[in-house]
Design a protein around this motif. Sequence first.
Motif, PDB file in Angstrom:
ATOM      1  N   TYR A   1       1.169  -0.915   3.018  1.00  0.00           N
ATOM      2  CA  TYR A   1       2.812  -1.179   2.956  1.00  0.00           C
ATOM      3  C   TYR A   1       3.352  -0.338   2.140  1.00  0.00           C
ATOM      4  O   TYR A   1       2.787   0.108   1.046  1.00  0.00           O
ATOM      5  CB  TYR A   1       3.160  -2.614   2.607  1.00  0.00           C
ATOM      6  CG  TYR A   1       3.242  -3.685   3.719  1.00  0.00           C
ATOM      7  CD1 TYR A   1       4.063  -3.813   4.466  1.00  0.00           C
ATOM      8  CD2 TYR A   1       1.823  -4.438   3.759  1.00  0.00           C
ATOM      9  CE1 TYR A   1       4.266  -5.022   5.435  1.00  0.00           C
ATOM     10  CE2 TYR A   1       1.822  -5.406   5.017  1.00  0.00           C
ATOM     11  CZ  TYR A   1       2.891  -5.750   5.843  1.00  0.00           C
ATOM     12  OH  TYR A   1       2.952  -6.416   6.812  1.00  0.00           O
TER      13      TYR A   1
ATOM     14  N   THR B   1       6.099  -4.165  11.041  1.00  0.00           N
ATOM     15  CA  THR B   1       6.330  -5.374  10.132  1.00  0.00           C
ATOM     16  C   THR B   1       7.410  -4.994   8.874  1.00  0.00           C
ATOM     17  O   THR B   1       6.907  -4.129   8.015  1.00  0.00           O
ATOM     18  CB  THR B   1       5.318  -6.222   9.932  1.00  0.00           C
ATOM     19  OG1 THR B   1       4.712  -6.598  10.956  1.00  0.00           O
ATOM     20  CG2 THR B   1       5.707  -7.347   8.994  1.00  0.00           C
TER      21      THR B   1
ATOM     22  N   GLU C   1       9.471  -3.679   2.221  1.00  0.00           N
ATOM     23  CA  GLU C   1       8.331  -3.089   2.325  1.00  0.00           C
ATOM     24  C   GLU C   1       8.057  -2.968   3.934  1.00  0.00           C
ATOM     25  O   GLU C   1       8.774  -3.834   4.733  1.00  0.00           O
ATOM     26  CB  GLU C   1       7.120  -4.165   1.992  1.00  0.00           C
ATOM     27  CG  GLU C   1       6.841  -4.114   0.562  1.00  0.00           C
ATOM     28  CD  GLU C   1       5.714  -4.926   0.086  1.00  0.00           C
ATOM     29  OE1 GLU C   1       5.306  -4.488  -0.892  1.00  0.00           O
ATOM     30  OE2 GLU C   1       5.312  -5.663   0.934  1.00  0.00           O
TER      31      GLU C   1
ATOM     32  N   THR D   1       9.775 -12.204   6.364  1.00  0.00           N
ATOM     33  CA  THR D   1       9.298 -10.960   7.218  1.00  0.00           C
ATOM     34  C   THR D   1       9.970 -10.952   8.637  1.00  0.00           C
ATOM     35  O   THR D   1      10.552 -11.845   9.063  1.00  0.00           O
ATOM     36  CB  THR D   1       7.751 -10.989   7.406  1.00  0.00           C
ATOM     37  OG1 THR D   1       7.295 -12.271   8.267  1.00  0.00           O
ATOM     38  CG2 THR D   1       6.839 -11.118   6.177  1.00  0.00           C
TER      39      THR D   1
ATOM     40  N   VAL E   1       7.144 -11.612  -1.869  1.00  0.00           N
ATOM     41  CA  VAL E   1       7.583 -11.632  -0.320  1.00  0.00           C
ATOM     42  C   VAL E   1       8.210 -12.676   0.006  1.00  0.00           C
ATOM     43  O   VAL E   1       7.656 -13.917  -0.211  1.00  0.00           O
ATOM     44  CB  VAL E   1       6.346 -11.423   0.520  1.00  0.00           C
ATOM     45  CG1 VAL E   1       6.825 -11.538   1.940  1.00  0.00           C
ATOM     46  CG2 VAL E   1       5.698  -9.890   0.270  1.00  0.00           C
TER      47      VAL E   1
ATOM     48  N   ASP F   1      -3.848  -9.111   6.554  1.00  0.00           N
ATOM     49  CA  ASP F   1      -3.914  -7.816   6.573  1.00  0.00           C
ATOM     50  C   ASP F   1      -5.178  -7.249   6.416  1.00  0.00           C
ATOM     51  O   ASP F   1      -5.615  -5.818   6.854  1.00  0.00           O
ATOM     52  CB  ASP F   1      -2.821  -7.166   5.439  1.00  0.00           C
ATOM     53  CG  ASP F   1      -1.463  -7.436   5.814  1.00  0.00           C
ATOM     54  OD1 ASP F   1      -1.116  -7.786   6.870  1.00  0.00           O
ATOM     55  OD2 ASP F   1      -0.607  -7.180   4.838  1.00  0.00           O
TER      56      ASP F   1
ATOM     57  N   ARG G   1       9.207  -6.479   5.477  1.00  0.00           N
ATOM     58  CA  ARG G   1       9.069  -7.671   4.507  1.00  0.00           C
ATOM     59  C   ARG G   1      10.168  -7.718   3.610  1.00  0.00           C
ATOM     60  O   ARG G   1      10.475  -6.605   2.909  1.00  0.00           O
ATOM     61  CB  ARG G   1       7.703  -7.716   3.603  1.00  0.00           C
ATOM     62  CG  ARG G   1       6.726  -7.712   4.586  1.00  0.00           C
ATOM     63  CD  ARG G   1       5.177  -8.498   4.158  1.00  0.00           C
ATOM     64  NE  ARG G   1       4.736  -7.657   3.093  1.00  0.00           N
ATOM     65  CZ  ARG G   1       3.406  -7.804   2.782  1.00  0.00           C
ATOM     66  NH1 ARG G   1       2.640  -8.296   3.646  1.00  0.00           N
ATOM     67  NH2 ARG G   1       2.697  -6.986   2.001  1.00  0.00           N
TER      68      ARG G   1
ATOM     69  N   SER H   1       1.029 -11.132   6.448  1.00  0.00           N
ATOM     70  CA  SER H   1       0.323 -10.419   5.533  1.00  0.00           C
ATOM     71  C   SER H   1      -0.958 -11.092   4.922  1.00  0.00           C
ATOM     72  O   SER H   1      -1.907 -10.248   4.327  1.00  0.00           O
ATOM     73  CB  SER H   1       1.188 -10.338   4.208  1.00  0.00           C
ATOM     74  OG  SER H   1       1.625 -11.559   3.917  1.00  0.00           O
ATOM     75  N   HIS H   2      -1.040 -12.228   5.230  1.00  0.00           N
ATOM     76  CA  HIS H   2      -2.561 -13.190   4.695  1.00  0.00           C
ATOM     77  C   HIS H   2      -3.864 -12.654   5.341  1.00  0.00           C
ATOM     78  O   HIS H   2      -4.854 -12.760   5.056  1.00  0.00           O
ATOM     79  CB  HIS H   2      -2.273 -14.546   4.506  1.00  0.00           C
ATOM     80  CG  HIS H   2      -1.373 -15.239   3.754  1.00  0.00           C
ATOM     81  ND1 HIS H   2      -1.671 -16.231   2.894  1.00  0.00           N
ATOM     82  CD2 HIS H   2      -0.078 -14.683   3.303  1.00  0.00           C
ATOM     83  CE1 HIS H   2      -0.873 -16.514   2.316  1.00  0.00           C
ATOM     84  NE2 HIS H   2       0.389 -15.698   2.521  1.00  0.00           N
TER      85      HIS H   2
END
Length: 723
Positions: free
Chosen positions: A78, A107, A154, A119, A116, A656, A109, A653-654
Amino acid sequence: MSKLFSSLLIALALTACKQTQVGKDLASQNTASQNTAIVYNALEDFPDLTSGGAPYYKDTNNQALGIDARVHEYRRLYARATRTFDGVSGHYNIEITAMTEEDGEPTYRLLINNKVVSTYRATYIGKGHAQDLKPETFTWQHVSLRKGDILGIESIPNTNGEIPEHGGTAWARGRWQQLKLTPSAQASNARPVFNFEHDLLLSQFDFQPDADDLHAVAALGSLLDDPSMRNLNVLAVAGTVGIQGGKYRTPNSLMNLAFGEENVNWLDAKKDWQAAVELVEKRVAKVLERGGVVWVQEAGQSDFSQDWIKALIKAGVAESVIKQQVVIVQHSGWNEQKTSPAALAYVKAKADYRAIGDGNKLKRKYIRKDRRGDVTPKYVAEGVKWLKAATSASNNKKLSRQLWQHAQQLVAESGFNAANSVIPQGGIDFSDMVEVWWILQLENKANSAHAFWQRYVTDVEVDKIAPPKGRLAVVIDGNSPDPDDIGATPVMFGLLSKAGLNERLVHLSHSCDLDPFKNKGRQQIDTPGELRRQAVLHELSGQGIELFGPFKNLRNYYNCRTDQQAATQDLVDAINASSASDPLWIIEAGEPDLIGYALQAANPAVRKHVNVISHHPANDNTGDFFTWQQILDFGVTEHQIGDQNVGLQTPISHWDWAKHHPAAGITYIWHWLDYAERDGMVDFQTNKFDCSDAGMVYWWITGANNGGNNHATAEDMKDMLTL
């Protein structure tokens, strides 16, 4: 009063003469007109373009910021642009102008104070579309902002794999052009975001009569020792009791260990209430003067808060400032009952009072009746494994180990033996810490006692691969409106493989919503969509078996819509093979009808050796041919493990870490989680990855009804999937 305490009060009192004017200034600032929109240009108004994993570049041709996706390492990172919010504090609708790109769907954010908060994913347009490199707007509604907050955006590159380029495929560059902030016309109870630079966490504990505050202090001390919390501004107070009776559990030695020096980092209101009130008033006033927010962890009653708020007003701080910048968070109805009624009414009137869910009770998102406020984790757990892991010599979190050893010692010395508490039997109760969970927005990082323990308390693994005896059958829908099974099924394959339990899987069927067009939900699935789902589920099932197999005891995998008879018979055979020494565990990851037909046709004598695992009434109560009670009437053993969406329906994002993982099985998991998010049949999965049904398999692997973890998080999934 000690000399140190006296000198501190004198020094802080020197600022008191400023407070009346400060109160007026802040009140004026916070009641200023908010009718004008604020526009921040991406190219001109964001001075920091390099604090993300990748830098932004200025794409002047498109008047946008973008990421140079030609640099391969930037494709999985990001970029971040930040600036200070210089508008009037309040609630805003924040509209981002991004750019749709034919190459992919990046994506975006929204961040406040480097956290964050929401999103958005760009719309798919595909190759050759007229909207390529054209503006697209999306609005985040009712966002709370304070003057001085760090506002950030982001984005990350993305490819849809459809446009060949240089031996690979072309990538969208996460371009965006501006933010437009419009004051929200709708009344909102949106909460502000904790600012580590300006805000204060004021933790107030009663320690009377229960010993749970001793556990809460040990937990808070463990949290504060985490590197991510080292800059947290904290003041703790002991003895903030109300009108309750009972024994006071003297905590002073534990307070010293958790917070440091008395009268500097923590105060003893039990010893000298008025002196503690005066010092809190001075500390709070200084925070308010800087424009900060004071967040009160009300781990007791509110009589003490009443007194220091009165002192603030007497010192000249405007009441409007207190109402906007003092947030009192209370999770316990009992604490409210034991606050003097006048004090409770006063703090509710003068401060921003937030009643949240009780940290002693299980968090279920779908239960809305009699809800106090925002749902919270349950920070209470039975069993000795928790303290054993915390106090183990193998725990490398030294301070945490010492805190919990000392908390145990103080509990024992105080003679605490309440029958309604798990503590005397060796369990843990740090339920007051759900207030800190809410204040700091820890969310999925610590959404259960288990998650908090493994992140902040101990590095000794609490979860063990310890499945019960017996075999496993998985029945999923996926052809209902919710696409979550598309993401969950691949995770189930991965968990079983990494745990070495492939041979236990004896049945797999999908599309078990036998009449998906009877769905009573607000959002429906149409015929083309349901046929597509069937095909997708069959494809990913075959891929998963190939990637994570062999599953030598799995005869086949079945589409219940096209081969209901074979699917039913396969499950009947699995049921009929059950015995006391080899029971069957059925994962009910969809409607119960196929399970009902199989139980109906199975040998009645063996049904007692069948266990059915469920986590949500959306499955139990939506059968078209069998009610949940009819399933139970077959004599099976029911296991309701609680809503797994709490920890496993997460921001994208968890996951990624999995997107570009070198293991093909992990990228396969990410691909199908991503597909489910983009499925488009329902709106409640937008910007979320959901493998909630896999939580039932995780519970089974880690012990089932003998201590299995029924509060799994995406982090737990990662840990097991990468064994």
